[in-house]
Design a protein around this motif. Structure first.
Motif, short mmCIF file in Angstrom:
data_model
loop_
_atom_site.label_atom_id
_atom_site.label_comp_id
_atom_site.label_asym_id
_atom_site.label_seq_id
_atom_site.Cartn_x
_atom_site.Cartn_y
_atom_site.Cartn_z
N ASP A 170 0.80 -1.21 0.03
CA ASP A 170 0.09 0.08 -0.03
C ASP A 170 0.89 1.15 0.06
N PRO A 171 1.03 2.05 -1.07
CA PRO A 171 1.54 3.09 -1.04
C PRO A 171 1.31 4.27 -0.19
N ALA A 172 2.30 4.91 0.53
CA ALA A 172 1.95 6.24 1.55
C ALA A 172 3.39 7.09 1.30
N VAL A 173 2.59 8.40 1.28
CA VAL A 173 3.69 9.43 1.21
C VAL A 173 3.97 9.69 2.67
N ILE A 174 5.16 10.24 3.15
CA ILE A 174 5.73 10.62 4.16
C ILE A 174 6.80 11.82 3.84
N VAL A 175 6.26 12.96 4.36
CA VAL A 175 6.79 14.52 4.02
C VAL A 175 7.22 15.23 4.94
N LEU A 176 8.30 15.89 4.95
CA LEU A 176 8.90 16.90 5.65
C LEU A 176 8.68 18.09 5.16
N ASP A 232 10.43 17.28 -3.65
CA ASP A 232 11.57 16.50 -3.78
C ASP A 232 11.37 15.00 -3.22
N TYR A 233 11.46 14.04 -4.35
CA TYR A 233 11.35 12.93 -3.97
C TYR A 233 12.80 12.27 -3.36
N LEU A 234 12.81 11.48 -2.40
CA LEU A 234 14.13 11.39 -1.70
C LEU A 234 14.36 9.79 -1.69
N GLY A 235 13.28 9.07 -2.01
CA GLY A 235 13.35 7.60 -1.52
C GLY A 235 12.40 6.81 -1.08
N SER A 236 12.39 5.45 -1.17
CA SER A 236 11.24 4.72 -0.46
C SER A 236 11.68 3.60 0.30
N GLN A 237 10.86 3.18 1.41
CA GLN A 237 11.24 2.22 2.15
C GLN A 237 10.02 1.28 2.66
N PRO A 238 10.14 -0.03 2.45
CA PRO A 238 8.94 -0.87 2.80
C PRO A 238 8.82 -0.78 4.29
N TRP A 239 7.57 -0.71 4.73
CA TRP A 239 7.05 -0.46 6.13
C TRP A 239 5.96 -1.67 6.47
N SER A 243 1.73 -3.49 5.46
CA SER A 243 2.08 -3.71 3.99
C SER A 243 2.33 -2.43 3.30
N SER A 244 2.81 -1.46 3.98
CA SER A 244 3.12 -0.20 3.48
C SER A 244 4.37 -0.17 2.60
N LEU A 245 4.53 0.87 1.63
CA LEU A 245 5.59 1.30 1.11
C LEU A 245 5.64 2.59 1.25
N MET A 246 6.55 3.19 1.88
CA MET A 246 6.67 4.83 2.29
C MET A 246 7.53 5.31 1.27
N LEU A 247 6.87 6.44 0.45
CA LEU A 247 7.55 7.38 -0.60
C LEU A 247 7.98 8.77 0.32
N GLY A 248 9.28 8.91 0.40
CA GLY A 248 9.62 10.00 1.00
C GLY A 248 9.92 11.26 0.43
N TYR A 249 9.41 12.41 0.99
CA TYR A 249 9.42 13.58 0.19
C TYR A 249 10.06 14.62 1.11
N HIS A 250 10.64 15.73 0.43
CA HIS A 250 10.78 17.09 0.92
C HIS A 250 9.88 18.06 0.26
N ALA A 251 9.02 18.88 0.94
CA ALA A 251 8.18 19.66 -0.01
C ALA A 251 8.30 21.11 0.82
N ARG A 252 7.93 22.16 -0.04
CA ARG A 252 7.99 23.61 0.22
C ARG A 252 6.45 24.18 0.47
N LEU A 253 6.58 24.94 1.55
CA LEU A 253 5.19 25.76 1.56
C LEU A 253 4.98 26.54 0.09
N ALA A 254 3.59 26.68 -0.21
CA ALA A 254 3.37 27.62 -1.21
C ALA A 254 3.37 29.10 -0.83
N PRO A 255 3.59 30.02 -1.65
CA PRO A 255 3.64 31.50 -1.37
C PRO A 255 2.15 31.55 -0.92
#
Length: 315
Positions: A170-176, A232-239, A243-255
């Motif tokens: 199950d894909p999941a996004v995880i974001v800083l 910015d996509y930075l990588g993935s890790q099974p969790w 049954s998750s697959l964590m898709l890691g991102y850095h993101a910026r606030l919109a103006p």
């Protein structure tokens, strides 16, 4: 891109071409140089080096030859590494765990995943993921008939309609999230102690892209608007919990983004941290960040600029 993610060290050969070779599987199981990892309730027997301080390779899984493996369970082919075959034996969670071998303890991936060597990490992640899937998918989703493990444990087949069913992630996004001042946004779930904070995360919904999920989840959980052109996509890790697959991102606030406000349903509190504020809060014990086994920890470290002390981790 993130490297050395604790549960994404996928260098093992899973020997998929052998999964339907019954003669080879029987011979490999009978070979007493093959290694069997027993899994019970997501845990495996392991040996801890007391002087290792949790560094990779300081915990070793305890394997047994097939002659010493417990009766019952589901037998799965996990890997072939340097001509050694690794099997998993997935025991029924309703049964009691076998007695511990001297010097070993039953431990889970959350506890030891970051301290395992590369081969052990790859073997145990696959074994735990398969154990969780078999435990939760015992019947055919079409007709409800109990299915049978096939393909060396990598599928289940319905004896009634002969349909095959396979494990899914199950894909999941995880974001800083970072703001214009390069502060990091962390959140505390409603069921966490007051000092526990992490990056924000959520599952990708049906028919949704991962990038769209980032924008939606941050809007829902923290009330902020994300710049879709600054992901910015930075990588993935099974969790594998389950049954998750964590898709890691850095993101910026919109103006002009809205002010961060927790949804009060999943997230109780959100806070912005400078690096200096995070350091001070962690040193005082006011803040505890995710452990080294989590991709969340690596997303935070990538923003912070280096590896963070283990003493800052929550359990």
């Amino acid at each position: 891109m993130l490297d050395s993610l604790a549960l994404a060290r996928g260098s093992i050969d899973r020997a998929a071409e052998r999964r339907e070779d019954e003669a080879w599987l029987a011979a490999a199981w009978a070979d007493q140089s093959s290694r069997v990892l027993v899994i019970h309730h997501g845990r495996a027997p392991a040996v801890i080096d007391p002087d290792g301080a949790g560094a990779p390779g300081t915990v070793a899984l305890h394997y047994v030859p097939s002659l010493e493996a417990p009766d019952g369970g589901i037998r799965v082919l996990l890997a072939v590494v340097d001509d050694v075959t690794y099997f998993g034996l997935l025991l029924d969670v309703a049964e009691d765990a076998p007695p511990e071998h001297p010097g070993t303890r039953w431990l889970g991936l959350r506890e030891i995943g970051a301290a395992l060597g590369d081969v052990d990490a790859g073997v145990m992640v696959a074994a735990v993921a398969l154990a969780n899937w078999h435990a939760t998918h015992p019947r055919c989703p079409r007709c409800g008939v109990p299915t049978l493990p096939t393909q060396a444990g990598w599928s289940r087949t319905c004896p009634d309609d002969e349909s095959q069913h396979f494990p899914r992630s199950d894909p999941a996004v995880i974001v800083l999230v970072r703001d214009a001042d390069d502060r990091a946004l962390l959140g505390r779930r409603i069921d966490w102690p007051v000092s526990f904070f992490s990056t924000l995360a959520g599952f990708v919904e049906a028919g949704e892209s991962a990038e769209a999920a980032v924008l939606r989840e941050l809007s829902e959980e923290a009330g902020v608007d994300i710049d879709p052109g600054a992901l910015d996509y930075l990588g993935s890790q099974p969790w594998p919990f389950p049954s998750s697959l964590m898709l890691g991102y850095h993101a910026r606030l919109a103006p002009g983004s809205r002010v961060a406000i927790p949804d009060g349903v999943e997230i109780e509190e959100v806070r912005w941290f400078t690096r200096e504020e995070m350091h001070a809060a962690c040193e005082s014990g006011e803040l505890r960040i995710p452990p080294a086994v989590s991709i969340a920890r690596r997303l935070i470290e990538a923003w912070y600029g280096g590896e963070l002390p283990g003493a800052w981790s929550r359990p």
